[in-house]
Write a protein that holds these residues in place. Structure first.
Motif, PDB file in Angstrom:
ATOM      1  N   ILE A   6       0.767  -1.272  -0.184  1.00 19.23           N
ATOM      2  CA  ILE A   6       0.009  -0.100  -0.299  1.00 19.23           C
ATOM      3  C   ILE A   6       0.925   1.174   0.063  1.00 19.23           C
ATOM      4  O   ILE A   6       2.208   1.033   0.404  1.00 19.23           O
ATOM      5  N   ALA A   7       0.280   2.272  -0.252  1.00 17.48           N
ATOM      6  CA  ALA A   7       1.238   3.428  -0.571  1.00 17.48           C
ATOM      7  C   ALA A   7       0.429   4.814  -0.511  1.00 17.48           C
ATOM      8  O   ALA A   7      -0.960   4.742  -0.697  1.00 17.48           O
ATOM      9  N   THR A   8       0.861   5.743  -0.065  1.00 17.90           N
ATOM     10  CA  THR A   8       0.267   7.188  -0.420  1.00 17.90           C
ATOM     11  C   THR A   8       1.469   8.209  -0.869  1.00 17.90           C
ATOM     12  O   THR A   8       2.652   7.823  -0.778  1.00 17.90           O
ATOM     13  N   SER A  13      -2.381  19.939   1.921  1.00 18.69           N
ATOM     14  CA  SER A  13      -2.801  20.178   3.326  1.00 18.69           C
ATOM     15  C   SER A  13      -4.146  19.423   3.595  1.00 18.69           C
ATOM     16  O   SER A  13      -4.758  19.354   4.577  1.00 18.69           O
ATOM     17  N   ASP A  14      -4.949  19.411   2.458  1.00 17.11           N
ATOM     18  CA  ASP A  14      -6.409  18.649   2.405  1.00 17.11           C
ATOM     19  C   ASP A  14      -6.629  17.395   1.987  1.00 17.11           C
ATOM     20  O   ASP A  14      -7.697  16.753   1.898  1.00 17.11           O
ATOM     21  N   ARG A  15      -5.485  16.848   1.139  1.00 19.34           N
ATOM     22  CA  ARG A  15      -5.700  15.687   0.381  1.00 19.34           C
ATOM     23  C   ARG A  15      -4.381  14.755   0.238  1.00 19.34           C
ATOM     24  O   ARG A  15      -3.413  15.349   0.231  1.00 19.34           O
ATOM     25  N   ILE A  16      -4.616  13.697  -0.242  1.00 21.39           N
ATOM     26  CA  ILE A  16      -3.396  12.633  -0.278  1.00 21.39           C
ATOM     27  C   ILE A  16      -3.977  11.571  -1.201  1.00 21.39           C
ATOM     28  O   ILE A  16      -5.004  11.130  -1.421  1.00 21.39           O
ATOM     29  N   ILE A  17      -3.138  11.112  -1.959  1.00 19.74           N
ATOM     30  CA  ILE A  17      -3.242  10.039  -2.983  1.00 19.74           C
ATOM     31  C   ILE A  17      -3.031   8.689  -2.096  1.00 19.74           C
ATOM     32  O   ILE A  17      -1.997   8.479  -1.727  1.00 19.74           O
ATOM     33  N   PHE A  18      -4.026   7.633  -2.469  1.00 14.80           N
ATOM     34  CA  PHE A  18      -3.898   6.495  -1.711  1.00 14.80           C
ATOM     35  C   PHE A  18      -3.840   5.466  -2.823  1.00 14.80           C
ATOM     36  O   PHE A  18      -4.414   5.581  -3.812  1.00 14.80           O
ATOM     37  N   ALA A  85      -2.223  -4.443   5.195  1.00 11.28           N
ATOM     38  CA  ALA A  85      -1.333  -3.789   6.519  1.00 11.28           C
ATOM     39  C   ALA A  85      -1.817  -2.643   6.590  1.00 11.28           C
ATOM     40  O   ALA A  85      -2.748  -1.810   5.898  1.00 11.28           O
ATOM     41  N   ILE A  86      -1.746  -2.047   7.782  1.00 14.34           N
ATOM     42  CA  ILE A  86      -2.037  -0.776   8.330  1.00 14.34           C
ATOM     43  C   ILE A  86      -1.147   0.179   7.851  1.00 14.34           C
ATOM     44  O   ILE A  86       0.074   0.273   8.343  1.00 14.34           O
ATOM     45  N   GLY A  87      -1.391   1.210   7.027  1.00 14.97           N
ATOM     46  CA  GLY A  87      -0.396   2.252   6.765  1.00 14.97           C
ATOM     47  C   GLY A  87      -0.517   3.585   7.306  1.00 14.97           C
ATOM     48  O   GLY A  87      -1.845   3.792   8.151  1.00 14.97           O
ATOM     49  N   ARG A  88       0.367   4.395   7.570  1.00 12.16           N
ATOM     50  CA  ARG A  88       0.540   5.586   8.026  1.00 12.16           C
ATOM     51  C   ARG A  88       1.001   6.866   7.005  1.00 12.16           C
ATOM     52  O   ARG A  88       1.587   6.622   6.092  1.00 12.16           O
ATOM     53  N   THR A  89       0.395   7.923   6.962  1.00 15.11           N
ATOM     54  CA  THR A  89       0.592   8.912   6.223  1.00 15.11           C
ATOM     55  C   THR A  89       0.301  10.397   6.810  1.00 15.11           C
ATOM     56  O   THR A  89      -0.213  10.286   8.029  1.00 15.11           O
ATOM     57  N   ARG A  90       0.508  11.356   6.157  1.00 18.01           N
ATOM     58  CA  ARG A  90       0.339  12.784   6.800  1.00 18.01           C
ATOM     59  C   ARG A  90      -0.004  13.860   5.739  1.00 18.01           C
ATOM     60  O   ARG A  90       0.689  13.680   5.096  1.00 18.01           O
ATOM     61  N   THR A  91      -0.853  14.561   6.005  1.00 14.00           N
ATOM     62  CA  THR A  91      -1.358  15.791   5.268  1.00 14.00           C
ATOM     63  C   THR A  91      -0.005  16.928   5.655  1.00 14.00           C
ATOM     64  O   THR A  91       0.566  16.817   6.512  1.00 14.00           O
ATOM     65  N   THR A  92       0.365  17.904   4.583  1.00 11.67           N
ATOM     66  CA  THR A  92       0.820  19.081   4.716  1.00 11.67           C
ATOM     67  C   THR A  92       0.442  19.985   5.881  1.00 11.67           C
ATOM     68  O   THR A  92      -0.692  20.341   5.650  1.00 11.67           O
ATOM     69  N   PRO A  93       1.237  20.740   6.384  1.00  9.14           N
ATOM     70  CA  PRO A  93       0.601  21.790   7.273  1.00  9.14           C
ATOM     71  C   PRO A  93       0.532  23.021   6.457  1.00  9.14           C
ATOM     72  O   PRO A  93       0.833  23.081   5.553  1.00  9.14           O
ATOM     73  N   PHE A 183       5.368   6.250   5.039  1.00  3.85           N
ATOM     74  CA  PHE A 183       5.160   7.760   4.624  1.00  3.85           C
ATOM     75  C   PHE A 183       4.838   7.843   3.393  1.00  3.85           C
ATOM     76  O   PHE A 183       4.957   6.996   2.423  1.00  3.85           O
ATOM     77  N   PRO A 184       4.251   9.048   3.048  1.00  3.76           N
ATOM     78  CA  PRO A 184       3.841   9.418   1.815  1.00  3.76           C
ATOM     79  C   PRO A 184       5.014   9.841   1.241  1.00  3.76           C
ATOM     80  O   PRO A 184       5.916  10.261   1.566  1.00  3.76           O
ATOM     81  N   PHE A 185       4.751   9.353  -0.406  1.00  7.26           N
ATOM     82  CA  PHE A 185       5.900   9.799  -1.143  1.00  7.26           C
ATOM     83  C   PHE A 185       5.760  11.084  -2.113  1.00  7.26           C
ATOM     84  O   PHE A 185       4.402  11.422  -2.421  1.00  7.26           O
ATOM     85  N   ILE A 186       6.711  12.024  -2.326  1.00  7.22           N
ATOM     86  CA  ILE A 186       6.585  12.749  -3.402  1.00  7.22           C
ATOM     87  C   ILE A 186       7.731  12.299  -4.506  1.00  7.22           C
ATOM     88  O   ILE A 186       8.941  12.346  -3.845  1.00  7.22           O
TER      89      ILE A 186
END
Length: 192
Positions: A6-8, A13-18, A85-93, A183-186
């Protein structure tokens, strides 16, 4: 069902690609994404449905909006009676921040070695996002440029099917899966 992890990515700040890829029988496989505020998955935020189909190589890519800035989220996909599996991600501030910590990686030639650096980076608690500077995969055939591991497919990749197979080969790497899970990837793209 979730052999490719899985990946993000591309956090805003308000969205992420899963993202995920489903390995199951059928041509149209229903997939569910559940998003939470806690690693115990007791504080639900959103549930999004999708369909994994052969036309997109059974991958699911969801652009989920309505998230809060600077917030850590936990997520899990479900399909064909199984959970990922359970993933973890984070939006930008939003606004001024004191620091942002990037994990920086590049040039992932599976033929030259193993990705244990990804596993070590996944263990870091002080990283906000992974910046992949390119060469996420290589198109060479096995033994043409590095000989530590053989590629799938073994020949130089040139067709869409070849690229899908090579991408899936990389995505099965346990260390890469672990880094994506945390972690989210750029990602910026180089020529590979």
């Amino acid at each position: 069902v979730f052999q490719h992890g899985i990946a993000t990515g591309d956090p805003l700040s308000d969205r992420i690609i899963f993202w995920t890829r489903v390995t199951a029988e059928g041509t149209q496989i229903p997939v569910s994404l559940d998003i939470y505020l806690d690693p115990e998955l007791s504080q639900p935020v959103n549930t999004v449905g999708a369909v994994a189909s052969a036309t997109r190589d059974f991958t699911v890519k969801l652009d989920v909006a309505g998230l809060q800035p600077g917030t850590t989220y936990y997520y899990q996909f479900s399909a064909a009676g199984e959970k990922s599996a359970i993933g973890r991600t984070r939006t930008t501030p939003v606004g001024a921040v004191e620091q942002v910590r990037f994990g920086v990686v590049s040039c992932a030639s599976a033929a030259h070695g193993y990705f244990n650096a990804y596993r070590m980076l996944a263990k870091r608690a002080d990283v906000d996002v992974i910046l992949h500077l390119g060469d996420y995969i290589y198109e060479y055939g096995s033994g043409e440029y590095g000989d530590v591991r053989n590629y799938e497919p073994e020949h130089e990749i040139t067709t869409l099917s070849d690229y899908r197979t090579r991408h899936a080969f990389y995505k099965k790497d346990a260390d890469l899966m672990e880094l994506h899970r945390h972690f989210p990837f750029i990602t910026t793209w180089d020529d590979h």
